[in-house]
Design an enzyme around this catalytic site. Structure first.
Site, PDB file in Angstrom:
ATOM      1  N   ARG A 296       0.824  -1.215   0.000  1.00  7.74           N
ATOM      2  CA  ARG A 296       0.000   0.000   0.000  1.00  7.74           C
ATOM      3  C   ARG A 296       0.855   1.260   0.000  1.00  7.74           C
ATOM      4  NH1 ARG A 296      -2.599  -3.708   2.861  1.00  7.74           N
ATOM      5  NH2 ARG A 296      -1.486  -3.113   4.750  1.00  7.74           N
TER       6      ARG A 296
ATOM      7  N   GLU B 203       6.018 -10.511  15.061  1.00  3.06           N
ATOM      8  CA  GLU B 203       5.536 -11.056  16.339  1.00  3.06           C
ATOM      9  C   GLU B 203       5.984 -12.518  16.487  1.00  3.06           C
ATOM     10  OE1 GLU B 203       1.354 -11.291  18.819  1.00  3.06           O
ATOM     11  OE2 GLU B 203       1.325 -10.690  16.710  1.00  3.06           O
TER      12      GLU B 203
HETATM   13  P1  AMP Z   1       4.904  -2.535  11.277  1.00  2.00           P
HETATM   14  O1  AMP Z   1       6.128  -3.132  10.650  1.00  2.00           O
HETATM   15  O2  AMP Z   1       4.440  -3.270  12.487  1.00  2.00           O
HETATM   16  O3  AMP Z   1       5.062  -1.032  11.534  1.00  2.00           O
HETATM   17  O4  AMP Z   1       3.724  -2.725  10.224  1.00  2.00           O
HETATM   18  C1  AMP Z   1       3.550  -1.832   9.198  1.00  2.00           C
HETATM   19  C2  AMP Z   1       3.092  -2.504   7.939  1.00  2.00           C
HETATM   20  O5  AMP Z   1       2.051  -3.438   8.162  1.00  2.00           O
HETATM   21  C3  AMP Z   1       2.560  -1.465   6.998  1.00  2.00           C
HETATM   22  O6  AMP Z   1       3.082  -1.718   5.699  1.00  2.00           O
HETATM   23  C4  AMP Z   1       1.057  -1.607   7.050  1.00  2.00           C
HETATM   24  O7  AMP Z   1       0.508  -1.564   5.764  1.00  2.00           O
HETATM   25  C5  AMP Z   1       0.804  -2.959   7.686  1.00  2.00           C
HETATM   26  N1  AMP Z   1      -0.102  -2.886   8.858  1.00  2.00           N
HETATM   27  C6  AMP Z   1       0.232  -3.167  10.142  1.00  2.00           C
HETATM   28  N2  AMP Z   1      -0.821  -3.037  10.966  1.00  2.00           N
HETATM   29  C7  AMP Z   1      -1.859  -2.657  10.193  1.00  2.00           C
HETATM   30  C8  AMP Z   1      -3.245  -2.320  10.456  1.00  2.00           C
HETATM   31  N3  AMP Z   1      -3.774  -2.378  11.679  1.00  2.00           N
HETATM   32  N4  AMP Z   1      -4.019  -1.967   9.416  1.00  2.00           N
HETATM   33  C9  AMP Z   1      -3.502  -1.902   8.163  1.00  2.00           C
HETATM   34  N5  AMP Z   1      -2.228  -2.192   7.847  1.00  2.00           N
HETATM   35  C10 AMP Z   1      -1.406  -2.560   8.845  1.00  2.00           C
END
Ligand code: AMP
Length: 178
Positions: A66, A103
């Site tokens: 995205r 995780e």
């Molecule tokens: P992180 O590495 O945990 O910061 O996760 C970020 C990535 O996961 C991004 O590319 C987001 O598109 C996706 N992502 C994580 N959590 C969500 C959520 N609650 N809703 C939509 N996309 C998420």
């Protein structure tokens, strides 16, 4: 600002919350209604790029998948190139890679080895900052190529997950925070 510009509040109202997707306990932030609305989509790009003048950024780096949508539109607006950070195994040319913790287990992101010139002025964009693992890994790839990160921008930040902790040392900006 152009007439089409939208406020963060208007964009926030269009974001759809999907409980328990893609797995129980996750509330997914669905940004497709923002993309489908011409004014909100261009308003989101205006907000993500407002700190930079066209020509002052060499490349906008977008994160799979995205992030590509926002980063590519931002790149056009800033007259900058677009560079993808993809999940491992998707890019056809020689890559550099960075692992990051999930995780359960780990994941790897990749970038073409010649995607950025040393000293290039880069803005990194993703749709959402959660734990920060993905964007920290992408930022590490940009750094490995010797480019300068001017800003790491997100449409959405889930503050309670403290993703900024992993992005310390880089200027981080989000348009909408939960
Ligand atoms: P992180 O590495 O945990 O910061 O996760 C970020 C990535 O996961 C991004 O590319 C987001 O598109 C996706 N992502 C994580 N959590 C969500 C959520 N609650 N809703 C939509 N996309 C998420």
């Amino acid at each position: 600002m152009s007439q089409t510009t939208a406020t963060p509040q208007e964009i926030e109202h269009a974001i759809r919350n999907i409980p328990d997707f893609p797995k129980p306990g996750i509330q997914f932030k669905d940004i497709t209604p923002v993309l489908a609305d011409a004014r909100l989509f261009s308003g989101a790009i205006d907000l993500l790029t407002e700190r930079f003048k066209p020509g002052s950024v060499d490349a906008v780096v977008g994160i799979d998948a995205r992030g590509f949508i926002f980063a590519a539109a931002a790149a056009v607006k800033l007259r900058a190139g677009f560079v993808p950070v993809r999940k491992k195994g998707k890019l056809p040319h020689q890559t550099i890679e960075q692992d990051y913790a999930l995780e359960y287990g780990s994941a790897t992101v990749a970038m073409h080895v010649d995607a950025l010139k040393p000293g290039a002025r880069v803005v990194l964009i993703d749709d959402l900052l959660a734990t920060g693992g993905t964007s920290a890994a992408a930022a590490a790839l940009v750094k490995k190529l010797g480019a300068n990160i001017l800003e790491i921008g997100f449409l959405i930040e889930l503050k309670f997950l403290n993703g900024r902790e992993k992005l310390k040392g880089w200027p981080v900006r989000s348009i909408i925070a939960y």
